[in-house]
Design a protein around this motif. Structure first.
Motif, short mmCIF file in Angstrom:
data_model
loop_
_atom_site.label_atom_id
_atom_site.label_comp_id
_atom_site.label_asym_id
_atom_site.label_seq_id
_atom_site.Cartn_x
_atom_site.Cartn_y
_atom_site.Cartn_z
N UNK A 1 0.81 -1.21 0.00
CA UNK A 1 0.00 0.00 0.00
C UNK A 1 0.84 1.26 0.00
N UNK A 2 1.92 1.25 0.78
CA UNK A 2 2.79 2.42 0.89
C UNK A 2 3.47 2.73 -0.45
N UNK A 3 4.08 1.71 -1.04
CA UNK A 3 4.82 1.91 -2.29
C UNK A 3 3.88 2.26 -3.43
N UNK A 4 2.74 1.57 -3.51
CA UNK A 4 1.78 1.85 -4.59
C UNK A 4 1.30 3.30 -4.53
N UNK A 5 1.06 3.81 -3.34
CA UNK A 5 0.61 5.19 -3.18
C UNK A 5 1.69 6.18 -3.57
N UNK A 6 2.90 5.96 -3.08
CA UNK A 6 4.00 6.87 -3.37
C UNK A 6 4.33 6.89 -4.86
N UNK A 7 4.29 5.72 -5.51
CA UNK A 7 4.62 5.65 -6.93
C UNK A 7 3.52 6.21 -7.81
N UNK A 8 2.26 6.11 -7.39
CA UNK A 8 1.14 6.55 -8.21
C UNK A 8 0.87 8.05 -8.07
N UNK A 9 1.22 8.63 -6.94
CA UNK A 9 0.88 10.02 -6.67
C UNK A 9 1.43 11.01 -7.70
N UNK A 10 2.71 10.92 -8.11
CA UNK A 10 3.22 11.91 -9.08
C UNK A 10 2.46 11.88 -10.41
#
Length: 252
Positions: free
Chosen positions: A59-68
Motif C-alpha cells: 500500500x505504501x509503495x503503490x501510493x507513493x509511486x502513483x501520486x506523481x
C-alpha cells in the motif's frame, strides 16, 4: 519434447486423481478437528507477521509511486480509491497467495515428504489410521479457509499503508481517506476477488500435499518435493487469476 508434454499431462492426471480423493475422503467420518485447528493456526497465525509487513509495504509503495502521475493530471483526489481498488481486486490476493505458496506449500511439501521418506505414513496405515484424511484433508481445508482471511487482512493493512504513504507528501484525514475509498469500491470489486482466494488456498494446499505425499525414497526427494510445490503452486495461482479475470469480465 514429446516426453516433456507427456509428463505434463501425466502430472495433471495424477493431481486430478489426488484432488478427487480429497473430496471423497472429506465426507467420510471421522473428521480430524484437532489436527484441522492446529493446521489453521500454523497456516494463518504464523504467517501474519510476513503478511503484515508485505501488505503495508504494498500500500505504501503503490501510493507513493502513483501520486506523481495523478498529480500531473490534477487527479490526486482519486488516489485513495485507485490504491484501494488495485489492492482489493488484484495486488493483495495475488501477492498474498504467492507468499503463502512460498511459505505454506513448501512447508507442507517438506513435512509430508519427510514423513514419506522416514516411513511415518506407512506406519500410520499399519496403525489403522487413514494418513490421507489425517494429513492431507486437514491441510487442504486449512489453506482453503485461511488464505482468504489472510487476503482480507492484507487488504486492510495495505489500505492503512496507502494512508501513511499519502500523508508523506500530502495531508488527508483518516475519515476522508476511507470515505473516498468506500465511495468507489463496489460489491463487484469485492466478491470475485474474495471467491478466487478460496481457489488459491485450495490449490496451495492441494499441490503442497500432493508433492509431499508422493515424494520418492531418499532425503534428496524432500527438497525436490518442497521446491516443486512452490513452483507449481505459484504457476497455478497465475493461471487461476488469469481465468478469474476473464470470467469476471463476462459479467461486467
Amino acid at each position: 519434447m514429446t516426453i516433456y508434454i507427456k509428463n505434463i499431462f501425466e502430472e495433471a492426471g495424477n493431481i486430478s486423481v489426488f484432488a478427487f480423493r480429497f473430496f471423497k475422503e472429506l465426507f467420510r467420518p471421522v473428521f480430524q478437528f484437532r489436527e484441522f485447528t492446529r493446521q489453521c493456526f500454523a497456516v494463518g497465525f504464523r504467517t501474519l507477521p510476513l503478511i503484515t509487513i508485505t501488505g503495508f509495504i504494498m500500500g505504501l509503495v503503490l501510493t507513493i509511486q502513483s501520486r506523481p502521475t495523478l498529480l500531473k493530471f490534477g487527479a490526486e483526489s482519486w488516489l485513495p480509491s485507485m490504491v484501494s481498488l488495485s489492492l482489493i481486486r488484484e495486488i493483495a490476493p495475488v501477492i498474498t497467495a504467492l507468499i503463502c505458496a512460498g511459505k505454506i506449500a513448501s512447508g507442507i511439501g517438506a513435512e509430508l515428504g519427510a514423513m514419506k521418506v522416514t516411513e511415518q505414513i506407512d506406519a500410520m496405515e499399519v496403525s489403522a489410521i487413514n494418513p490421507f484424511k489425517y494429513l492431507v484433508v486437514t491441510r487442504i481445508l486449512a489453506t482453503t479457509l485461511m488464505v482468504p482471511l489472510l487476503v482480507i487482512y492484507a487488504d486492510f493493512i495495505g489500505i492503512v499503508g496507502g494512508y501513511v504513504g499519502y500523508n508523506i507528501h500530502g495531508k488527508i484525514t483518516l475519515y476522508r481517506y476511507f470515505s473516498d475509498m468506500i465511495e468507489h469500491v463496489e460489491y463487484i470489486d469485492l466478491i470475485p476477488a474474495f471467491i478466487k482466494t478460496f481457489v488459491f488456498g485450495y490449490f496451495i494446499g492441494l499441490i503442497g500435499c500432493y508433492k509431499g505425499f508422493n515424494a520418492s525414497n531418499g532425503t534428496a526427494s524432500v527438497g525436490v518435493a518442497s521446491n516443486e510445490a512452490v513452483v507449481l503452486a505459484s504457476l497455478s495461482i497465475f493461471i487461476i487469476d488469469m481465468l478469474a479475470v476473464q470470467i469476471t469480465d463476462l459479467f461486467l
